[in-house]
Design a protein around this motif. Structure first.
Motif, PDB file in Angstrom:
ATOM      1  N   PHE A  53       0.845  -1.196   0.000  1.00  0.00           N
ATOM      2  CA  PHE A  53       0.000   0.000   0.000  1.00  0.00           C
ATOM      3  C   PHE A  53       0.877   1.242   0.000  1.00  0.00           C
ATOM      4  O   PHE A  53       0.651   2.180  -0.743  1.00  0.00           O
ATOM      5  CB  PHE A  53      -0.909  -0.020   1.219  1.00  0.00           C
ATOM      6  CG  PHE A  53      -1.566   1.288   1.548  1.00  0.00           C
ATOM      7  CD1 PHE A  53      -2.500   1.838   0.697  1.00  0.00           C
ATOM      8  CD2 PHE A  53      -1.259   1.963   2.711  1.00  0.00           C
ATOM      9  CE1 PHE A  53      -3.127   3.036   1.004  1.00  0.00           C
ATOM     10  CE2 PHE A  53      -1.868   3.154   3.022  1.00  0.00           C
ATOM     11  CZ  PHE A  53      -2.802   3.693   2.165  1.00  0.00           C
ATOM     12  N   ALA A  54       1.922   1.227   0.820  1.00  0.00           N
ATOM     13  CA  ALA A  54       2.819   2.369   0.905  1.00  0.00           C
ATOM     14  C   ALA A  54       3.525   2.593  -0.424  1.00  0.00           C
ATOM     15  O   ALA A  54       3.823   3.718  -0.787  1.00  0.00           O
ATOM     16  CB  ALA A  54       3.846   2.155   2.020  1.00  0.00           C
ATOM     17  N   ASP A  55       3.774   1.503  -1.145  1.00  0.00           N
ATOM     18  CA  ASP A  55       4.432   1.612  -2.445  1.00  0.00           C
ATOM     19  C   ASP A  55       3.454   1.964  -3.559  1.00  0.00           C
ATOM     20  O   ASP A  55       3.848   2.076  -4.714  1.00  0.00           O
ATOM     21  CB  ASP A  55       5.142   0.293  -2.788  1.00  0.00           C
ATOM     22  CG  ASP A  55       6.294   0.002  -1.838  1.00  0.00           C
ATOM     23  OD1 ASP A  55       6.789   0.936  -1.193  1.00  0.00           O
ATOM     24  OD2 ASP A  55       6.685  -1.177  -1.747  1.00  0.00           O
ATOM     25  N   GLY A  56       2.177   2.078  -3.211  1.00  0.00           N
ATOM     26  CA  GLY A  56       1.169   2.463  -4.186  1.00  0.00           C
ATOM     27  C   GLY A  56       0.687   1.338  -5.082  1.00  0.00           C
ATOM     28  O   GLY A  56       0.186   1.571  -6.170  1.00  0.00           O
ATOM     29  N   ALA A  57       0.820   0.097  -4.637  1.00  0.00           N
ATOM     30  CA  ALA A  57       0.384  -1.038  -5.450  1.00  0.00           C
ATOM     31  C   ALA A  57      -1.127  -0.973  -5.674  1.00  0.00           C
ATOM     32  O   ALA A  57      -1.886  -0.864  -4.719  1.00  0.00           O
ATOM     33  CB  ALA A  57       0.769  -2.350  -4.777  1.00  0.00           C
ATOM     34  N   PRO A  58      -1.575  -1.052  -6.925  1.00  0.00           N
ATOM     35  CA  PRO A  58      -3.010  -0.925  -7.208  1.00  0.00           C
ATOM     36  C   PRO A  58      -3.823  -2.106  -6.711  1.00  0.00           C
ATOM     37  O   PRO A  58      -5.030  -1.984  -6.526  1.00  0.00           O
ATOM     38  CB  PRO A  58      -3.067  -0.831  -8.731  1.00  0.00           C
ATOM     39  CG  PRO A  58      -1.791  -1.412  -9.210  1.00  0.00           C
ATOM     40  CD  PRO A  58      -0.778  -1.180  -8.136  1.00  0.00           C
ATOM     41  N   GLU A  59      -3.205  -3.241  -6.489  1.00  0.00           N
ATOM     42  CA  GLU A  59      -3.955  -4.425  -6.051  1.00  0.00           C
ATOM     43  C   GLU A  59      -4.157  -4.463  -4.542  1.00  0.00           C
ATOM     44  O   GLU A  59      -4.667  -5.450  -4.010  1.00  0.00           O
ATOM     45  CB  GLU A  59      -3.271  -5.700  -6.535  1.00  0.00           C
ATOM     46  CG  GLU A  59      -1.886  -5.952  -5.993  1.00  0.00           C
ATOM     47  CD  GLU A  59      -0.772  -5.218  -6.740  1.00  0.00           C
ATOM     48  OE1 GLU A  59       0.359  -5.267  -6.249  1.00  0.00           O
ATOM     49  OE2 GLU A  59      -1.014  -4.605  -7.777  1.00  0.00           O
ATOM     50  N   PHE A  60      -3.799  -3.421  -3.834  1.00  0.00           N
ATOM     51  CA  PHE A  60      -3.908  -3.406  -2.375  1.00  0.00           C
ATOM     52  C   PHE A  60      -5.345  -3.679  -1.919  1.00  0.00           C
ATOM     53  O   PHE A  60      -5.574  -4.518  -1.046  1.00  0.00           O
ATOM     54  CB  PHE A  60      -3.412  -2.082  -1.794  1.00  0.00           C
ATOM     55  CG  PHE A  60      -3.532  -2.000  -0.301  1.00  0.00           C
ATOM     56  CD1 PHE A  60      -2.697  -2.743   0.504  1.00  0.00           C
ATOM     57  CD2 PHE A  60      -4.486  -1.183   0.296  1.00  0.00           C
ATOM     58  CE1 PHE A  60      -2.803  -2.683   1.890  1.00  0.00           C
ATOM     59  CE2 PHE A  60      -4.599  -1.122   1.677  1.00  0.00           C
ATOM     60  CZ  PHE A  60      -3.750  -1.869   2.467  1.00  0.00           C
ATOM     61  N   ALA A  61      -6.309  -2.990  -2.505  1.00  0.00           N
ATOM     62  CA  ALA A  61      -7.711  -3.166  -2.081  1.00  0.00           C
ATOM     63  C   ALA A  61      -8.155  -4.605  -2.309  1.00  0.00           C
ATOM     64  O   ALA A  61      -8.864  -5.179  -1.479  1.00  0.00           O
ATOM     65  CB  ALA A  61      -8.622  -2.195  -2.830  1.00  0.00           C
ATOM     66  N   GLU A  62      -7.746  -5.212  -3.410  1.00  0.00           N
ATOM     67  CA  GLU A  62      -8.118  -6.600  -3.671  1.00  0.00           C
ATOM     68  C   GLU A  62      -7.470  -7.537  -2.652  1.00  0.00           C
ATOM     69  O   GLU A  62      -8.099  -8.492  -2.189  1.00  0.00           O
ATOM     70  CB  GLU A  62      -7.722  -7.010  -5.098  1.00  0.00           C
ATOM     71  CG  GLU A  62      -8.242  -8.363  -5.499  1.00  0.00           C
ATOM     72  CD  GLU A  62      -9.748  -8.522  -5.328  1.00  0.00           C
ATOM     73  OE1 GLU A  62     -10.167  -9.616  -4.911  1.00  0.00           O
ATOM     74  OE2 GLU A  62     -10.506  -7.564  -5.597  1.00  0.00           O
ATOM     75  N   GLU A  63      -6.240  -7.285  -2.280  1.00  0.00           N
ATOM     76  CA  GLU A  63      -5.574  -8.083  -1.243  1.00  0.00           C
ATOM     77  C   GLU A  63      -6.312  -7.963   0.091  1.00  0.00           C
ATOM     78  O   GLU A  63      -6.486  -8.946   0.806  1.00  0.00           O
ATOM     79  CB  GLU A  63      -4.114  -7.641  -1.070  1.00  0.00           C
ATOM     80  CG  GLU A  63      -3.196  -8.070  -2.172  1.00  0.00           C
ATOM     81  CD  GLU A  63      -2.873  -9.551  -2.122  1.00  0.00           C
ATOM     82  OE1 GLU A  63      -2.911 -10.157  -1.038  1.00  0.00           O
ATOM     83  OE2 GLU A  63      -2.586 -10.109  -3.194  1.00  0.00           O
ATOM     84  N   VAL A  64      -6.742  -6.755   0.421  1.00  0.00           N
ATOM     85  CA  VAL A  64      -7.478  -6.540   1.667  1.00  0.00           C
ATOM     86  C   VAL A  64      -8.812  -7.287   1.615  1.00  0.00           C
ATOM     87  O   VAL A  64      -9.224  -7.905   2.596  1.00  0.00           O
ATOM     88  CB  VAL A  64      -7.684  -5.036   1.946  1.00  0.00           C
ATOM     89  CG1 VAL A  64      -8.622  -4.811   3.121  1.00  0.00           C
ATOM     90  CG2 VAL A  64      -6.334  -4.362   2.204  1.00  0.00           C
TER      91      VAL A  64
END
Length: 106
Positions: free
Chosen positions: A65-76
């Protein structure tokens, strides 16, 4: 503000702030003498990090998330779904234990 003040203001220890920095989750400024300088936006980020950690997310996932990965929400979402499945299984176990206890009560 310096690390002690930042720790008090954010509610996390100075050690945690150093850990977050070591992991690349935050990047405080530096004074000429090398002391860390925490601004309001860094403290706001610390509060988000702390909230995510308390929710059970891993440092690895938060770092994405800190690195701005777009898949963060999907991982959550996937993490939340796994958590919901575990809660459902625990509820079933609790119900089975409750049924057992009803049967063995004198």
């Amino acid at each position: 503000m310096r690390i002690g003040e930042a720790a008090r203001a954010s509610g996390v220890s100075a050690r945690s702030l150093r850990f977050y920095e070591d992991e690349g989750l935050i990047v405080p400024g530096r004074h000429e003498n090398g002391y860390r300088d925490y601004c309001r936006s860094t403290l706001d980020r610390v509060l988000v990090i702390r909230s995510l950690l308390e929710s059970g997310l891993s440092v690895r996932l938060i770092k994405s998330f800190a690195d701005g990965a777009p898949e963060f929400a999907e991982e959550v979402r996937r993490y939340r779904d796994r958590l919901a499945a575990r809660i459902a299984a625990l509820n079933e176990q609790q119900a089975a234990l409750d049924a057992f206890l009803r049967e063995v009560r004198p």
